[in-house]
Design an enzyme around this catalytic site. Structure first.
Site, PDB file in Angstrom:
ATOM      1  N   LYS A  53       0.838  -1.195   0.000  1.00 13.55           N
ATOM      2  CA  LYS A  53       0.000   0.000   0.000  1.00 13.55           C
ATOM      3  C   LYS A  53       0.877   1.250   0.000  1.00 13.55           C
ATOM      4  O   LYS A  53       0.548   2.247  -0.664  1.00 13.55           O
ATOM      5  CB  LYS A  53      -0.917  -0.015   1.229  1.00 13.55           C
ATOM      6  CG  LYS A  53      -1.856   1.167   1.338  1.00 13.55           C
ATOM      7  CD  LYS A  53      -2.737   1.051   2.575  1.00 13.55           C
ATOM      8  CE  LYS A  53      -3.616   2.285   2.741  1.00 13.55           C
ATOM      9  NZ  LYS A  53      -4.424   2.218   3.987  1.00 13.55           N
ATOM     10  N   HIS A  57       0.865   4.224  -3.092  1.00 14.83           N
ATOM     11  CA  HIS A  57       0.333   5.545  -2.789  1.00 14.83           C
ATOM     12  C   HIS A  57       1.393   6.642  -2.753  1.00 14.83           C
ATOM     13  O   HIS A  57       1.095   7.772  -2.382  1.00 14.83           O
ATOM     14  CB  HIS A  57      -0.459   5.503  -1.476  1.00 14.83           C
ATOM     15  CG  HIS A  57      -1.729   4.734  -1.590  1.00 14.83           C
ATOM     16  ND1 HIS A  57      -1.774   3.362  -1.492  1.00 14.83           N
ATOM     17  CD2 HIS A  57      -3.004   5.139  -1.843  1.00 14.83           C
ATOM     18  CE1 HIS A  57      -3.024   2.954  -1.657  1.00 14.83           C
ATOM     19  NE2 HIS A  57      -3.788   4.005  -1.874  1.00 14.83           N
ATOM     20  N   HIS A  68      -3.343   0.660  -9.087  1.00 12.26           N
ATOM     21  CA  HIS A  68      -3.856  -0.455  -8.291  1.00 12.26           C
ATOM     22  C   HIS A  68      -5.381  -0.478  -8.311  1.00 12.26           C
ATOM     23  O   HIS A  68      -6.037   0.467  -8.737  1.00 12.26           O
ATOM     24  CB  HIS A  68      -3.334  -0.380  -6.852  1.00 12.26           C
ATOM     25  CG  HIS A  68      -3.770   0.831  -6.094  1.00 12.26           C
ATOM     26  ND1 HIS A  68      -3.152   2.055  -6.220  1.00 12.26           N
ATOM     27  CD2 HIS A  68      -4.772   1.020  -5.191  1.00 12.26           C
ATOM     28  CE1 HIS A  68      -3.737   2.936  -5.426  1.00 12.26           C
ATOM     29  NE2 HIS A  68      -4.734   2.329  -4.800  1.00 12.26           N
ATOM     30  N   LYS A  91      -5.593   9.513   8.909  1.00  8.28           N
ATOM     31  CA  LYS A  91      -5.419   8.899   7.595  1.00  8.28           C
ATOM     32  C   LYS A  91      -4.240   9.544   6.861  1.00  8.28           C
ATOM     33  O   LYS A  91      -4.033  10.759   6.934  1.00  8.28           O
ATOM     34  CB  LYS A  91      -6.682   9.035   6.764  1.00  8.28           C
ATOM     35  CG  LYS A  91      -7.908   8.358   7.369  1.00  8.28           C
ATOM     36  CD  LYS A  91      -7.795   6.845   7.373  1.00  8.28           C
ATOM     37  CE  LYS A  91      -8.078   6.257   6.015  1.00  8.28           C
ATOM     38  NZ  LYS A  91      -8.107   4.763   6.074  1.00  8.28           N
ATOM     39  N   CYS A 103     -14.232   3.334   1.471  1.00  2.00           N
ATOM     40  CA  CYS A 103     -13.345   3.354   0.304  1.00  2.00           C
ATOM     41  C   CYS A 103     -12.057   2.638   0.691  1.00  2.00           C
ATOM     42  O   CYS A 103     -11.428   3.002   1.674  1.00  2.00           O
ATOM     43  CB  CYS A 103     -13.001   4.776  -0.115  1.00  2.00           C
ATOM     44  SG  CYS A 103     -14.219   6.037   0.277  1.00  2.00           S
ATOM     45  N   SER A 104     -11.648   1.644  -0.096  1.00  2.75           N
ATOM     46  CA  SER A 104     -10.422   0.936   0.242  1.00  2.75           C
ATOM     47  C   SER A 104      -9.961   0.110  -0.954  1.00  2.75           C
ATOM     48  O   SER A 104     -10.304   0.421  -2.086  1.00  2.75           O
ATOM     49  CB  SER A 104     -10.632   0.058   1.483  1.00  2.75           C
ATOM     50  OG  SER A 104      -9.398  -0.399   1.994  1.00  2.75           O
ATOM     51  N   GLU A 163      -3.339   8.979  -4.978  1.00  6.15           N
ATOM     52  CA  GLU A 163      -4.129   7.824  -5.423  1.00  6.15           C
ATOM     53  C   GLU A 163      -4.021   7.696  -6.939  1.00  6.15           C
ATOM     54  O   GLU A 163      -4.002   8.691  -7.659  1.00  6.15           O
ATOM     55  CB  GLU A 163      -5.607   7.983  -5.043  1.00  6.15           C
ATOM     56  CG  GLU A 163      -5.903   7.940  -3.555  1.00  6.15           C
ATOM     57  CD  GLU A 163      -5.855   6.535  -2.967  1.00  6.15           C
ATOM     58  OE1 GLU A 163      -5.502   5.595  -3.691  1.00  6.15           O
ATOM     59  OE2 GLU A 163      -6.174   6.387  -1.777  1.00  6.15           O
ATOM     60  N   GLU A 165      -6.001   4.795  -9.222  1.00  8.11           N
ATOM     61  CA  GLU A 165      -6.820   3.602  -9.020  1.00  8.11           C
ATOM     62  C   GLU A 165      -7.793   3.365 -10.171  1.00  8.11           C
ATOM     63  O   GLU A 165      -8.223   4.310 -10.848  1.00  8.11           O
ATOM     64  CB  GLU A 165      -7.676   3.762  -7.749  1.00  8.11           C
ATOM     65  CG  GLU A 165      -6.920   4.054  -6.486  1.00  8.11           C
ATOM     66  CD  GLU A 165      -7.834   4.239  -5.283  1.00  8.11           C
ATOM     67  OE1 GLU A 165      -7.406   3.906  -4.178  1.00  8.11           O
ATOM     68  OE2 GLU A 165      -8.970   4.729  -5.465  1.00  8.11           O
TER      69      GLU A 165
END
Length: 244
Positions: A53, A57, A68, A91, A103-104, A163, A165
């Protein structure tokens, strides 16, 4: 979705770096989560590998194309109100921002990489609804979640983190039990369409902050889908990836 072999993965591996980013000032619980293994994909959402992760990021890697898989859950109660959360200040990306219910990312494990009808993503959503919102697993069965479509986007959180994604959009209409983790969620509430529109006005003036993916979804799709919560089948499009 079939992988495209080792060539793409070799290209990804060539530019992935693990810069010496100082995390000592960050929340320890959130730093631990940086070791989770996300699913690396190409721009057509084909799985090409996995990485932490943390790596996924870092803007340094994002700017070189590292991408990702992710998901966004929109959870409504039986009064057709949408559950919103404000991300905790702990966060690492987009702290303090208002966003959709959960959200994940699906993780690179056997249960969550399974791609048939996005069942792996929906299992990941069940896991994170429990972790963030404290919703008992039995109250959010993956088979109950409506997988609508996918959204491709990129956004910086700050100079270090961001991010990049392909985001699976999941809808669920159900009354649930909430017991949020304060390390994940600062505040939460159910809102009507009118209340969300007021919140978006506050975001436009800078009075509050919202996540970029939530802004995209609200401005592009959400209210049409919300008007048709009992008829979502007409909006299912698993072939298209909306590139934002």
């Amino acid at each position: 979705m079939k992988g495209r072999g080792t060539n793409v993965l070799a290209q990804i591996r060539h530019f992935i770096t693990m810069p010496g980013v100082n995390t000592s000032h960050l929340d320890s619980q959130q730093v631990q989560l940086l070791a989770e293994m996300c699913i690396l994909i190409d721009e057509n959402d084909n799985k090409i590998g996995a990485d932490t992760k943390k790596n996924c990021h870092l803007n340094e890697n994002i700017n070189k194309g590292l991408l990702h898989r992710a998901f966004s859950v929109f959870l409504f109660n039986t009064e057709n109100k949408l559950l919103l959360q404000q991300r905790s200040d702990a966060k690492i990306t987009f702290p303090g921002c208002f966003t959709n219910s959960c959200c994940s990312h699906p993780l690179n494990n056997p249960g969550e990489i399974e791609e048939n009808d996005a069942i792996g993503v929906r299992r990941a959503a069940q896991r994170r609804l429990k972790a963030e919102l404290g919703i008992p697993l039995e109250e959010v069965n993956p088979e109950e979640m409506n997988y609508l479509t996918r959204i491709y986007y990129k956004a910086q959180s700050d100079g270090i983190w961001g991010e990049h994604e392909i985001d699976y959009i999941l809808f669920l209409k159900k009354n649930v039990t909430l017991n949020p983790d304060p390390n994940e969620i600062k505040t939460y509430c159910y809102v009507s369409k009118e209340e969300l529109k007021e919140l978006m006005k506050k975001a436009a003036t800078g009075e509050i902050k919202i996540t970029p993916w939530f802004k995209i979804i609200v401005e592009t799709f959400l209210f049409t889908w919300w008007d048709n919560l009992n008829h979502l089948n007409q909006f299912i499009d698993h072939e298209k990836i909306h590139r934002m």
